[in-house]
Design an enzyme around this catalytic site. Sequence first.
Site, PDB file in Angstrom:
ATOM      1  N   SER A   1      -2.857  -7.786   2.862  1.00 29.02           N
ATOM      2  CA  SER A   1      -3.121  -7.673   4.304  1.00 29.02           C
ATOM      3  C   SER A   1      -3.508  -9.031   4.880  1.00 29.02           C
ATOM      4  CB  SER A   1      -4.249  -6.675   4.553  1.00 29.02           C
ATOM      5  OG  SER A   1      -3.877  -5.390   4.135  1.00 29.02           O
TER       6      SER A   1
ATOM      7  N   LYS B   1     -17.803  -6.485   6.589  1.00 32.93           N
ATOM      8  CA  LYS B   1     -16.511  -7.146   6.792  1.00 32.93           C
ATOM      9  C   LYS B   1     -16.175  -7.140   8.270  1.00 32.93           C
ATOM     10  CE  LYS B   1     -13.803  -6.702   2.551  1.00 32.93           C
ATOM     11  NZ  LYS B   1     -12.562  -6.166   1.968  1.00 32.93           N
TER      12      LYS B   1
ATOM     13  N   HIS C   1       0.840  -1.209   0.000  1.00 33.51           N
ATOM     14  CA  HIS C   1       0.000   0.000   0.000  1.00 33.51           C
ATOM     15  C   HIS C   1       0.876   1.261   0.000  1.00 33.51           C
ATOM     16  CE1 HIS C   1      -2.983  -2.716   2.345  1.00 33.51           C
ATOM     17  NE2 HIS C   1      -3.486  -2.559   1.134  1.00 33.51           N
TER      18      HIS C   1
ATOM     19  N   ARG D   1      -2.200  -6.070  -8.480  1.00 33.76           N
ATOM     20  CA  ARG D   1      -1.097  -7.013  -8.265  1.00 33.76           C
ATOM     21  C   ARG D   1      -1.092  -8.088  -9.339  1.00 33.76           C
ATOM     22  NH1 ARG D   1      -3.107  -7.907  -2.294  1.00 33.76           N
ATOM     23  NH2 ARG D   1      -4.926  -7.871  -3.612  1.00 33.76           N
TER      24      ARG D   1
HETATM   25  O1  PNS Z   1      -8.957  -2.960   0.235  1.00 31.55           O
HETATM   26  P1  PNS Z   1     -10.235  -3.455  -0.401  1.00 31.55           P
HETATM   27  O2  PNS Z   1     -11.091  -4.187   0.613  1.00 31.55           O
HETATM   28  O3  PNS Z   1      -9.996  -4.256  -1.640  1.00 31.55           O
HETATM   29  O4  PNS Z   1     -11.045  -2.107  -0.852  1.00 31.55           O
HETATM   30  C1  PNS Z   1     -12.294  -2.189  -1.494  1.00 31.55           C
HETATM   31  C2  PNS Z   1     -12.909  -0.800  -1.718  1.00 31.55           C
HETATM   32  C3  PNS Z   1     -12.989  -0.026  -0.421  1.00 31.55           C
HETATM   33  C4  PNS Z   1     -12.043  -0.042  -2.697  1.00 31.55           C
HETATM   34  C5  PNS Z   1     -14.313  -1.024  -2.317  1.00 31.55           C
HETATM   35  O5  PNS Z   1     -15.011  -1.961  -1.575  1.00 31.55           O
HETATM   36  C6  PNS Z   1     -15.172   0.254  -2.428  1.00 31.55           C
HETATM   37  O6  PNS Z   1     -14.850   1.163  -3.169  1.00 31.55           O
HETATM   38  N1  PNS Z   1     -16.276   0.299  -1.662  1.00 31.55           N
HETATM   39  C7  PNS Z   1     -17.156   1.453  -1.571  1.00 31.55           C
HETATM   40  C8  PNS Z   1     -18.580   1.133  -2.030  1.00 31.55           C
HETATM   41  C9  PNS Z   1     -18.745   1.403  -3.500  1.00 31.55           C
HETATM   42  O7  PNS Z   1     -18.625   2.528  -3.934  1.00 31.55           O
HETATM   43  N2  PNS Z   1     -18.944   0.334  -4.299  1.00 31.55           N
HETATM   44  C10 PNS Z   1     -18.967   0.380  -5.745  1.00 31.55           C
HETATM   45  C11 PNS Z   1     -20.286   0.759  -6.325  1.00 31.55           C
HETATM   46  S1  PNS Z   1     -21.587  -0.418  -6.127  1.00 31.55           S
END
Ligand code: PNS
Length: 160
Positions: free
Chosen positions: A128, A41, A17, A90
């Site tokens: 993570s 989560k 990150h 990745r």
């Molecule tokens: O580190 P992660 O868990 O892969 O991050 C995921 C994240 C936070 C980038 C993703 O879940 C997100 O953007 N969630 C916000 C909700 C949202 O806008 N969803 C997409 C439209 S339905």
Amino acid sequence: MKTAIYPGSFDPVTYGHIDIIKRGANLFDKLIVAVLLNPSKKPLFSVEERVELLKAVTYDIPNVEIDYFDGLLVDYAKKVNANAIIKGLRMVSDFEYEFQMALINKKLNPSLETIFLMTSAKYGYLSSSVVKEIAQFGGCLSEFVPDIVAQKLKEKFLDN
Ligand code: PNS
């Protein structure tokens, strides 16, 4: 001023990150690292702990801010006047999900761009989840996370 958001769970922040944060901060006037408050989560670290760790490991990058959000990313982007979302990629396995998210977010807000940064080769395997698994069994974390994060991980697993 061009502002980007780097969203994620950051449970906890890793060197992978931090690599994306440094590179994203070089591309924009301001980079907001935003921790998602996701009730579905079960994170190891609370939002406050994740924000605190992110602040500690980015204190020397002046144009980085740490924040958290809930709800839709596009709504948060509007609130903070962001022009772009930064995501790290990745493996090919990340691609399908990220491609879908990028398309959905583009549909919800056509003026918000998603920019993908390819991970540095040395962090391609890092996540993570893997870090938490190593920590749980007392493995060495020095190549994966900064000392302050390794310390917090040790405390978590001692407490549990
Ligand atoms: O580190 P992660 O868990 O892969 O991050 C995921 C994240 C936070 C980038 C993703 O879940 C997100 O953007 N969630 C916000 C909700 C949202 O806008 N969803 C997409 C439209 S339905």
